[in-house]
Write a protein that holds these residues in place. Structure first.
Motif, mmCIF file in Angstrom:
data_model
loop_
_atom_site.group_PDB
_atom_site.id
_atom_site.type_symbol
_atom_site.label_atom_id
_atom_site.label_comp_id
_atom_site.label_asym_id
_atom_site.label_seq_id
_atom_site.Cartn_x
_atom_site.Cartn_y
_atom_site.Cartn_z
ATOM 1 N N ILE A 63 -17.625 -3.783 -18.304
ATOM 2 C CA ILE A 63 -16.696 -3.898 -19.428
ATOM 3 C C ILE A 63 -15.320 -4.349 -18.940
ATOM 4 O O ILE A 63 -14.671 -5.175 -19.582
ATOM 5 N N ARG A 67 -13.938 -7.731 -20.640
ATOM 6 C CA ARG A 67 -12.768 -7.645 -21.526
ATOM 7 C C ARG A 67 -11.578 -8.379 -20.931
ATOM 8 O O ARG A 67 -10.788 -8.978 -21.659
ATOM 9 N N VAL A 125 -20.239 -6.776 -24.227
ATOM 10 C CA VAL A 125 -19.221 -5.726 -24.237
ATOM 11 C C VAL A 125 -19.586 -4.657 -25.258
ATOM 12 O O VAL A 125 -19.562 -3.458 -24.959
#
Length: 145
Positions: A63, A67, A125
């Motif tokens: 993640i 991100r 994600v």
């Protein structure tokens, strides 16, 4: 120590649940070389919660990379959460290397696949965040006192 780990994991569940789908580096300065699997980096402790905690660390790394790649302003929170988990858990050297290696493996898995943010990256994600919520809650419920 176990109680602190549970509290940190519960806090992670809240972070995952409250997140909406800085620092671009993995925790590489403390890990084994990329070609070494986290399990092979060092013999880890026998605590049963280490395997699911390692998976959670891998999810955090994935993640964090995705991100950041997608330009999310709060992307660095996932690396910070990993650092908080390590601080709260205070694992021995071998367990620490295992958890950091897991984080880095998750980070590198997507680093080698994605060069730009795509709809598939955003889907990944969201899926990892969902898995992270479930896993963090399961760790808290199973290993909490």
């Amino acid at each position: 120590m176990r109680r602190m780990m549970i509290a940190a994991t519960a806090a992670l569940a809240v972070s995952f649940a409250g997140s909406v789908a800085g620092d671009h580096r993995a925790l590489a300065q403390e890990s084994a070389p990329a070609e070494t699997a986290p399990e092979a980096a060092a013999p880890r402790g026998e605590a049963t919660f280490l395997k699911p905690l390692g998976r959670l660390a891998s999810i955090l790394g994935s993640i964090h990379f995705l991100r950041t790649l997608c330009g999310d302003t709060d992307a660095a929170i996932w690396r910070q959460k990993m650092e908080e988990l390590l601080a709260e858990q205070a694992p021995g050297d071998a367990d620490r290397r295992y958890l950091i290696g897991s984080f880095n493996s998750g980070y590198r898995a997507f680093e080698s696949t994605y060069r730009e943010c795509t709809p598939a990256a955003r889907v990944a994600v969201n899926r990892y965040q969902g898995e992270g919520v479930t896993l963090a809650r399961e760790i808290s419920a199973r290993y909490g006192n």
